[in-house]
Design an enzyme around this catalytic site. Structure first.
Site, PDB file in Angstrom:
ATOM      1  CB  ALA A  69      -1.892   7.710  -3.337  1.00  0.00           C
ATOM      2  N   GLY A 104       0.834  -1.206   0.000  1.00  0.00           N
ATOM      3  CA  GLY A 104       0.000   0.000   0.000  1.00  0.00           C
ATOM      4  C   GLY A 104       0.858   1.241   0.000  1.00  0.00           C
ATOM      5  CG  ASN A 105      -0.224   4.768  -1.255  1.00  0.00           C
ATOM      6  OD1 ASN A 105      -0.893   5.564  -0.603  1.00  0.00           O
ATOM      7  ND2 ASN A 105      -0.672   4.206  -2.375  1.00  0.00           N
ATOM      8  NE  ARG A 106       4.638   7.600   4.949  1.00  0.00           N
ATOM      9  CZ  ARG A 106       5.776   8.263   4.892  1.00  0.00           C
ATOM     10  NH1 ARG A 106       6.828   7.721   4.306  1.00  0.00           N
ATOM     11  NH2 ARG A 106       5.863   9.464   5.414  1.00  0.00           N
ATOM     12  CB  SER A 107      -2.688   8.071   0.274  1.00  0.00           C
ATOM     13  OG  SER A 107      -3.892   8.786   0.211  1.00  0.00           O
TER      14      SER A 107
END
Ligand code: CTP
Length: 408
Positions: free
Chosen positions: A281, A214-217
């Protein structure tokens, strides 16, 4: 530290408070409206005064709380309040207030002021669930909405007063009421009645049943855009990856996990959207195959190879399904050549505007309350905005969309 935003400076709001237990929350409504810059005149009915006192409201608004139809200002106070109000919100609106408003009674300062305004009126009902469900209350509510044109905000479902369990009749929370007032104050011709579609948050691409890439959005930018578009009068749909921020007030939220799900959700909705904001994102790659059972290290493995494949580009793959004339905004997170890369994305993805922000900068991008963006327009014109909170960025972006749409 950013100075607080006061977008409603110079706007006048009348807050009517009637006699229900939820009146204690109305002090917060008054305070939040005043902090946003509005001049707030509070009218208390005599029943409201049994629950909350004028000084509480005076303390947060800096203005006298009004209770009397016939006051030192003379018999015309209700006329001035009604004429000058940019919006009137009644919170809580009890069953008695709904009945008196529906009948057009003029037996106290609040009901008289309601008759003396041409501005938007928002009623926030609050009462016990049996009372709310009563056919007479429903009839009054329908009359207020359909005949008088009042906006009805709430009630919500949840814990009721006096140990009456759960039910529908709770007043909306103060921050939600404030958003409703914002919509009454902020509608714009470019957005009123238009459909706005927003992608928001991260996507999660499964590795196995318990792990993901995943990502930090945080979804905060998409959330701020959704509320800002709704305040301008739009019908808003947000296709959101997993986030922990509260759902934006007024928007329909479609929850998805993966990029493929986001593409499908957007493809099914983009055809009716007048404005599209791609603020998500999206993970560019996903593990080629998600394992059906948990990947174990019981064999003592010292490494794990994950083969990743490209995800769909949501903006590009749904491009042909866009409504003719739709206005499309993209976001670009860049570590270098911000403007140049934003321009390339504008062209390759068919955006009308790109909002670019630098990655890895304190006070901008993921997990930050603030953002520092550069807007790149269709003719390549750029506008660099100062660092500001994400609500202010959302308003600046929509101001730009507003101007470009109005100029079409
Ligand atoms: N976007 C999208 N689907 C993707 C990737 C990006 O819809 N799979 C959208 C984003 O929501 C954003 C814009 O495209 O509005 C640009 O996203 P960004 O992550 O900055 O760029 P990428 O297209 O992923 O390109 P790169 O990673 O090379 O910078």
């Amino acid at each position: 530290m950013l100075s607080p935003r006061r977008p409603w400076e110079g706007r006048r709001v009348v807050l009517g408070v009637t006699g229900g237990i939820a009146a204690y929350k109305s002090v917060q409504v008054a305070r939040d409206l005043a902090l946003l810059g509005a001049q707030v005149d509070v009218i208390l009915t005599s029943a409201a005064e049994r629950f909350v006192g004028g000084p509480s409201f005076e303390g947060v608004t800096g203005r006298p709380a009004l209770t009397q139809l016939f006051s030192v200002e003379g018999a015309a106070l209700h006329l001035r309040l009604g004429r000058e109000a940019d919006a009137i919100v009644v919170a809580p609106a009890t069953a008695d207030l709904l009945a008196r408003a529906a009948q057009g009674r003029a037996d106290d300062l609040l009901t008289t002021t309601l008759l003396a305004t041409k501005g938007p009126v928002i009623l926030c009902p609050a009462m016990n669930d049996r009372m709310f469900a009563h056919s007479q209350v429903q009839r009054n509510l329908t009359h207020c909405r359909d005949v008088l044109g009042y906006r009805i905000a709430g009630p919500s479902t949840g814990a009721l007063a006096a140990g009456e369990g759960e039910g529908t009749g709770r007043m909306l929370e103060p921050d939600t009421i404030v958003q409703h007032v914002g919509r009454a104050l902020g509608e714009s011709t470019a957005f009123r009645g238009r459909c706005v579609l927003i992608t928001s948050g991260p996507t999660r691409e499964a590795v196995d049943p318990v792990r993901f890439v995943g990502n930090r959005s945080s979804g905060r930018m998409g959330h701020a855009l959704a509320e800002a578009a709704w305040r301008r009068g739009a019908e808003v749909t947000v296709v959101s990856g997993p986030v922990s921020v509260d759902p934006p007030v007024g928007a329909e939220v479609v929850r998805i996990d993966t990029a493929v799900e986001m593409r499908d959700a957007v493809a099914g909705r983009i055809g009716s959207a007048d404005v599209v904001l791609f603020a998500a994102a999206v993970a560019d790659f996903r593990p080629e195959e998600a394992q059906l059972s948990k990947v174990k290290r019981s064999g003592g493995e010292s490494s794990l190879d994950l083969h990743m494949v490209a995800n769909p580009d949501v903006a590009v793959e749904t491009r042909s399904a866009r409504k003719t004339g739709a206005f499309v905004v993209g976001f670009a997170l860049e570590t270098e050549d911000l403007v140049e890369n934003a321009r390339l994305k504008l062209e390759s993805k068919g955006f009308d505007l790109v909002v670019a922000n630098p990655a890895g900068v304190v006070g901008a991008g993921f997990e930050s309350d603030t953002n520092q963006v550069t807007m790149v327009g269709p003719d390549g014109a750029t506008e660099v905005l100062a660092s500001m909170d994400k609500d202010a960025v959302a308003d600046a972006v929509l101001d730009r969309v507003d101007a470009l749409l109005s100029a079409r």
